[in-house]
Design a protein around this motif. Structure first.
Motif, PDB file in Angstrom:
ATOM      1  N   PRO B   3      -8.423  -7.499 -14.720  1.00 19.48           N
ATOM      2  CA  PRO B   3      -7.298  -6.630 -14.338  1.00 19.48           C
ATOM      3  C   PRO B   3      -5.939  -7.321 -14.447  1.00 19.48           C
ATOM      4  CG  PRO B   3      -9.074  -6.413 -12.757  1.00 19.48           C
ATOM      5  CD  PRO B   3      -9.465  -7.539 -13.675  1.00 19.48           C
ATOM      6  N   ILE B   4      -5.908  -8.623 -14.105  1.00 21.36           N
ATOM      7  CA  ILE B   4      -4.639  -9.359 -14.237  1.00 21.36           C
ATOM      8  C   ILE B   4      -4.875 -10.575 -15.133  1.00 21.36           C
ATOM      9  CG2 ILE B   4      -2.799 -10.618 -13.035  1.00 21.36           C
ATOM     10  CD1 ILE B   4      -3.423  -8.968 -10.529  1.00 21.36           C
ATOM     11  N   LEU B  75       2.113  -0.480 -15.089  1.00 18.07           N
ATOM     12  CA  LEU B  75       2.400  -0.380 -13.655  1.00 18.07           C
ATOM     13  C   LEU B  75       1.753   0.842 -13.000  1.00 18.07           C
ATOM     14  CD1 LEU B  75       6.143  -1.504 -13.697  1.00 18.07           C
ATOM     15  CD2 LEU B  75       4.220  -2.778 -12.758  1.00 18.07           C
ATOM     16  N   SER B  76       1.207   1.734 -13.809  1.00 24.61           N
ATOM     17  CA  SER B  76       0.549   2.915 -13.222  1.00 24.61           C
ATOM     18  C   SER B  76      -0.698   2.503 -12.437  1.00 24.61           C
ATOM     19  CB  SER B  76       0.202   3.929 -14.310  1.00 24.61           C
ATOM     20  OG  SER B  76      -0.786   3.408 -15.169  1.00 24.61           O
ATOM     21  N   TYR B  77      -1.209   1.305 -12.708  1.00 28.51           N
ATOM     22  CA  TYR B  77      -2.416   0.830 -12.022  1.00 28.51           C
ATOM     23  C   TYR B  77      -2.081  -0.023 -10.792  1.00 28.51           C
ATOM     24  CZ  TYR B  77      -4.689   2.160 -16.393  1.00 28.51           C
ATOM     25  OH  TYR B  77      -5.138   2.864 -17.466  1.00 28.51           O
ATOM     26  N   VAL B  78      -0.802  -0.189 -10.555  1.00 28.37           N
ATOM     27  CA  VAL B  78      -0.394  -1.208  -9.574  1.00 28.37           C
ATOM     28  C   VAL B  78       0.300  -0.616  -8.350  1.00 28.37           C
ATOM     29  CG1 VAL B  78       1.132  -3.212  -9.261  1.00 28.37           C
ATOM     30  CG2 VAL B  78      -0.123  -2.928 -11.396  1.00 28.37           C
ATOM     31  N   GLY B  79      -0.008  -1.194  -7.209  1.00 28.54           N
ATOM     32  CA  GLY B  79       0.783  -0.967  -6.012  1.00 28.54           C
ATOM     33  C   GLY B  79       1.382  -2.310  -5.662  1.00 28.54           C
ATOM     34  N   ALA B  80       2.677  -2.340  -5.410  1.00 27.16           N
ATOM     35  CA  ALA B  80       3.303  -3.657  -5.233  1.00 27.16           C
ATOM     36  C   ALA B  80       4.248  -3.695  -4.040  1.00 27.16           C
ATOM     37  CB  ALA B  80       4.062  -4.035  -6.502  1.00 27.16           C
ATOM     38  N   VAL B  81       4.273  -4.841  -3.410  1.00 30.61           N
ATOM     39  CA  VAL B  81       5.295  -5.135  -2.400  1.00 30.61           C
ATOM     40  C   VAL B  81       5.953  -6.428  -2.858  1.00 30.61           C
ATOM     41  CG1 VAL B  81       5.758  -5.725   0.015  1.00 30.61           C
ATOM     42  CG2 VAL B  81       3.938  -4.117  -0.528  1.00 30.61           C
ATOM     43  N   VAL B  82       7.211  -6.349  -3.219  1.00 35.44           N
ATOM     44  CA  VAL B  82       7.910  -7.526  -3.717  1.00 35.44           C
ATOM     45  C   VAL B  82       9.072  -7.851  -2.786  1.00 35.44           C
ATOM     46  CG1 VAL B  82       8.985  -8.606  -5.729  1.00 35.44           C
ATOM     47  CG2 VAL B  82       7.342  -6.760  -6.053  1.00 35.44           C
ATOM     48  N   GLU B  83       9.134  -9.117  -2.377  1.00 33.66           N
ATOM     49  CA  GLU B  83      10.115  -9.589  -1.395  1.00 33.66           C
ATOM     50  C   GLU B  83      10.086  -8.659  -0.186  1.00 33.66           C
ATOM     51  OE1 GLU B  83      13.788 -11.131  -2.638  1.00 33.66           O
ATOM     52  OE2 GLU B  83      12.762 -12.611  -3.855  1.00 33.66           O
ATOM     53  N   HIS B 151      -1.044   5.521  -3.723  1.00 35.66           N
ATOM     54  CA  HIS B 151      -1.716   6.134  -4.875  1.00 35.66           C
ATOM     55  C   HIS B 151      -3.079   5.485  -5.149  1.00 35.66           C
ATOM     56  CE1 HIS B 151       0.755   2.800  -6.104  1.00 35.66           C
ATOM     57  NE2 HIS B 151       0.051   2.659  -7.193  1.00 35.66           N
ATOM     58  N   GLU B 152      -3.580   4.747  -4.175  1.00 37.13           N
ATOM     59  CA  GLU B 152      -4.894   4.098  -4.275  1.00 37.13           C
ATOM     60  C   GLU B 152      -5.038   3.322  -5.587  1.00 37.13           C
ATOM     61  OE1 GLU B 152      -8.021   6.787  -2.158  1.00 37.13           O
ATOM     62  OE2 GLU B 152      -6.614   8.090  -3.156  1.00 37.13           O
ATOM     63  N   PRO B 153      -4.156   2.334  -5.769  1.00 38.52           N
ATOM     64  CA  PRO B 153      -4.137   1.615  -7.051  1.00 38.52           C
ATOM     65  C   PRO B 153      -5.326   0.667  -7.222  1.00 38.52           C
ATOM     66  CG  PRO B 153      -2.624   0.587  -5.531  1.00 38.52           C
ATOM     67  CD  PRO B 153      -3.183   1.769  -4.816  1.00 38.52           C
ATOM     68  N   GLU B 154      -5.636   0.361  -8.463  1.00 34.24           N
ATOM     69  CA  GLU B 154      -6.714  -0.589  -8.764  1.00 34.24           C
ATOM     70  C   GLU B 154      -6.266  -2.016  -8.442  1.00 34.24           C
ATOM     71  OE1 GLU B 154      -5.958   1.929 -10.594  1.00 34.24           O
ATOM     72  OE2 GLU B 154      -7.778   2.919 -11.267  1.00 34.24           O
ATOM     73  N   ILE B 155      -4.966  -2.250  -8.662  1.00 36.39           N
ATOM     74  CA  ILE B 155      -4.434  -3.613  -8.481  1.00 36.39           C
ATOM     75  C   ILE B 155      -3.359  -3.591  -7.401  1.00 36.39           C
ATOM     76  CG2 ILE B 155      -3.170  -5.497  -9.614  1.00 36.39           C
ATOM     77  CD1 ILE B 155      -4.216  -4.412 -12.294  1.00 36.39           C
ATOM     78  N   LEU B 156      -3.421  -4.565  -6.507  1.00 35.61           N
ATOM     79  CA  LEU B 156      -2.353  -4.714  -5.509  1.00 35.61           C
ATOM     80  C   LEU B 156      -1.667  -6.045  -5.715  1.00 35.61           C
ATOM     81  CD1 LEU B 156      -4.333  -2.951  -2.925  1.00 35.61           C
ATOM     82  CD2 LEU B 156      -1.877  -2.704  -2.901  1.00 35.61           C
ATOM     83  N   GLU B 183     -13.125  -2.625  -0.604  1.00 35.13           N
ATOM     84  CA  GLU B 183     -13.119  -1.500  -1.549  1.00 35.13           C
ATOM     85  C   GLU B 183     -13.095  -1.987  -2.995  1.00 35.13           C
ATOM     86  OE1 GLU B 183      -9.833   1.114  -0.599  1.00 35.13           O
ATOM     87  OE2 GLU B 183     -10.343   1.035   1.527  1.00 35.13           O
ATOM     88  N   ARG B 184     -13.241  -3.277  -3.201  1.00 33.63           N
ATOM     89  CA  ARG B 184     -13.284  -3.899  -4.526  1.00 33.63           C
ATOM     90  C   ARG B 184     -11.963  -3.766  -5.289  1.00 33.63           C
ATOM     91  NH1 ARG B 184     -16.106  -7.160  -6.884  1.00 33.63           N
ATOM     92  NH2 ARG B 184     -16.634  -6.040  -8.772  1.00 33.63           N
ATOM     93  N   LYS B 185     -10.855  -3.724  -4.551  1.00 35.39           N
ATOM     94  CA  LYS B 185      -9.554  -3.706  -5.213  1.00 35.39           C
ATOM     95  C   LYS B 185      -9.241  -5.125  -5.676  1.00 35.39           C
ATOM     96  CE  LYS B 185      -8.346   0.546  -3.856  1.00 35.39           C
ATOM     97  NZ  LYS B 185      -8.315   1.648  -4.782  1.00 35.39           N
ATOM     98  N   THR B 186      -8.477  -5.201  -6.744  1.00 38.52           N
ATOM     99  CA  THR B 186      -8.049  -6.514  -7.233  1.00 38.52           C
ATOM    100  C   THR B 186      -6.724  -6.840  -6.549  1.00 38.52           C
ATOM    101  OG1 THR B 186      -9.083  -5.983  -9.320  1.00 38.52           O
ATOM    102  CG2 THR B 186      -7.526  -7.826  -9.322  1.00 38.52           C
ATOM    103  N   ILE B 187      -6.682  -7.980  -5.894  1.00 36.79           N
ATOM    104  CA  ILE B 187      -5.476  -8.309  -5.105  1.00 36.79           C
ATOM    105  C   ILE B 187      -4.895  -9.644  -5.558  1.00 36.79           C
ATOM    106  CG2 ILE B 187      -4.562  -8.656  -2.774  1.00 36.79           C
ATOM    107  CD1 ILE B 187      -7.096  -7.057  -1.785  1.00 36.79           C
ATOM    108  N   PHE B 188      -3.604  -9.603  -5.798  1.00 39.85           N
ATOM    109  CA  PHE B 188      -2.870 -10.825  -6.158  1.00 39.85           C
ATOM    110  C   PHE B 188      -1.779 -10.966  -5.111  1.00 39.85           C
ATOM    111  CE2 PHE B 188       0.403 -13.231  -8.339  1.00 39.85           C
ATOM    112  CZ  PHE B 188      -0.280 -14.080  -9.187  1.00 39.85           C
TER     113      PHE B 188
END
Lengths: 276, 310
Positions: B3-4, B75-83, B151-156, B183-188
């Motif tokens: 995924p990443i 980015l449609s697959y991603v949920g992100a929190v930056v800074e 949006h229940e993303p695959e990647i966080l 939930e088997r999400k990919t987390i970075f």
């Protein structure tokens, strides 16, 4: 599983609607509408209070209204455009929206359309009040008022484009707001006057092209003229120019400003990084 | 395809090389903790992954899609929190989430349902109709996490997700991440808090001055840095002779004589070696009142990194 995203047009509509919604929640749209009501009220009331003669000619009556249109355009462009882009960086709201799957061009266009609609609401209301007052006090209307409105709309669009360009370039919202306001209220008009004094037509200055908003209400449409005035004793003369842009010239320059500024602003916004 | 996938990414800001030829993969369902002191390049890496900045060289792929080439799709697959992001202050959480959800193609009904779910998950249900302008930093951070989950993303992709939160909030965020892992999400996620990464992540990557200096499973890395610091307290004051003899014991790499009755001993090895050390010190006639591990190898290494960056 492939994600199905809304089309760019759908996203653009969502961004524009959201931005308009924000304007209704903030103080700017009510403030601009307040300014419109205040200025129109003053323009209508002062001649009545001071017992000034009200012109019979609708174009002549409306010229007072049109005289403020360019200032109103500047206020609107500053309120709705000058910090539209830079605020996303300075206020860190970009950290939420930029990682969303939406093109920067779409974000820009949605923001621009919303700002333009907000500006047009103010300008439209102003012209509507002016037109009703003209009809009431002169008993007549004029197609020139509509032409003036279209020119004011074009001027507003060009000015908003420049405001978005400045907003894309600047680092702070205050500096961006001040620069837009000072540029159109002082720098361009001063450059226009200096060039006129030097006998050079200030064709490339957008505020000069903005004069078409009021010129269209003159009958006949004014043309550039010069007057030679004797000064001193030794047959010294001075030529004073009264420049007026032609309609085609004014429209052309405003279109050029609008298109160039928008294209540059989109490019810069697309390339600009959310660093720091 | 992972995924990443990060391939030899570098980012230069004028004179500073913030990220230096970083290559890193995160497998499906894996939680990778990116550790490092301030200025290590963690946030820059995350900003590249979320298309907030472009790499000077190299490529980053999300679900096999080049982030720089096609950010919209990637980015449609991603949920992100930056800074620590900010929201428009005169919107409510429900309004902010509605906008972000619709932009991502969620239907109004789905957005409404998910908004209620995520706001409950991040503990903002009571505040859902209040203006965000009145929120504390911690509450905004919770909302930021909520929008990333909407949006229940695959990647966080989470940049210091517990930043700005009080201790309770930190625990809650950790639990949210653990649930996402289940939930088997990919987390970075990036963090400068080692215990946070150790608690929630399967893998740890350590960065310093833009370079990746360590990458491996949390347990594997702990084994690789198989040493620890033991705090030893004796009943009676220690003598210089005894301390010298402790220095010469098996597996002892260093001794710090903190106080007359108090030593910090660096030991190579794990629990077995610690046990042997205890016996050996007692064998020297020292009456021990306390014997406890104060840090492990990974923590030592991390702390050295942090100190060197100050």
């Amino acid at each position: 599983m492939e994600k199905i995203l809304p089309s760019d047009i759908k996203q653009l509509t969502l961004v524009a609607r959201h931005e308009l919604f924000r304007f209704t929640r903030g103080w700017r749209l009510p403030a601009v509408l307040g300014i419109v009501l205040l200025i129109s009220g003053l323009i209508i009331a002062i001649p009545q209070i001071m017992n000034y003669r009200v012109p019979d000619d609708p174009k002549e009556y409306f010229r007072t209204f049109a005289g403020f249109a360019s200032i109103l355009a500047l206020i609107c462009a500053t309120f709705f455009g000058a910090d539209a882009i830079v605020s996303e960086y300075q206020n860190r709201t970009g950290y939420v929206i930029f990682p969303a799957p939406v093109r920067r061009e779409t974000l820009f266009s949605g923001k621009f359309i919303a700002s333009f609609i907000a500006c047009m609401i103010a300008l439209g209301l102003y012209y509507l009040i002016g037109s009703i007052a003209t009809l009431y006090f002169t008993g007549k209307g004029s197609i020139s008022i509509l032409q003036s409105f279209l020119l004011a709309s074009l001027y507003m669009w060009a000015l908003l484009s420049v405001a978005f360009l400045i907003s894309s370039l600047m680092k702070g919202t205050t500096a961006s707001n001040v620069l837009v306001f000072v540029l159109f209220l002082m720098i361009f008009p001063i450059a226009e006057s200096m060039l006129s004094l030097a006998g050079v037509e200030p064709s490339a200055i957008p505020t000069y092209s903005g004069n078409t908003i009021t010129d269209i209400l003159s009958d006949p449409y004014p043309v550039t003229s010069k007057q030679v005035i004797p000064i001193g004793r030794n047959n010294t003369t001075m030529t004073v120019w009264d420049f007026h842009p032609t309609l085609a010239q004014g429209i052309g320059v405003l279109l050029a400003y609008g298109i160039t500024s928008t294209a540059l602003a989109v490019y810069i916004f697309k390339k600009r990084e959310m660093s720091g | 395809m992972n995924p990443i996938e990060i391939r030899k990414i570098s980012k230069r800001f004028k004179e500073t090389l913030a990220v230096d030829s970083l290559t890193l993969d995160v497998k499906k369902g894996e939680c990778l903790g990116l550790l490092g002191p301030n200025g290590a390049g963690k946030t820059t890496t995350i900003k590249i992954l979320t298309n907030l900045i472009s790499p000077t060289s190299g490529k980053a792929f999300l679900m096999g899609i080049d982030v720089t080439e096609d950010p919209r799709k990637a980015l449609s697959y991603v949920g992100a929190v930056v800074e620590t992001p900010e929201f428009y202050p005169y919107l409510t959480p429900v309004e902010a989430l509605a906008y972000l959800g619709r932009i991502r193609g969620m239907t109004p009904d789905h957005v409404k349902k998910r908004s209620n779910d995520v706001l409950r998950e991040v503990g903002l249900t009571e505040w859902k109709d209040k203006k965000i302008g009145k929120f504390s930093k911690g509450m905004k951070q919770r909302l930021a996490i909520g929008q990333a989950l909407l949006h229940e993303p695959e990647i966080l992709i989470l940049d210091e997700p517990a930043s700005g939160l009080d201790p309770r909030g930190m625990v809650e965020v950790r639990n949210i991440i653990l649930n996402l892992k289940n939930e088997r999400k990919t987390i970075f996620m990036s963090s400068h808090m080692l215990h946070e990464v150790q608690e929630v992540c399967d893998r740890v990557a350590l960065m310093d001055r833009g370079k990746l200096i360590l990458d491996g499973g949390v347990e594997e890395v702990s084994r690789r840095f198989n040493r620890g610091r033991i705090e030893v307290q004796s009943l009676l004051p220690l003598t210089a002779d005894i301390v010298d003899r402790i220095k010469k014991l098996r597996n002892v790499s260093g001794v710090e004589w903190v106080y007359t009755t108090h030593l910090i001993v660096d030991v190579n090895g794990g629990p077995e070696e610690f046990s042997t050390l205890l016996d050996d010190i007692r064998g020297l006639g020292v009456k021990i009142t306390s014997f406890r591990q104060v840090s492990d190898g990974l923590e030592d290494m991390y702390m050295t990194l942090v100190r060197s960056s100050l």
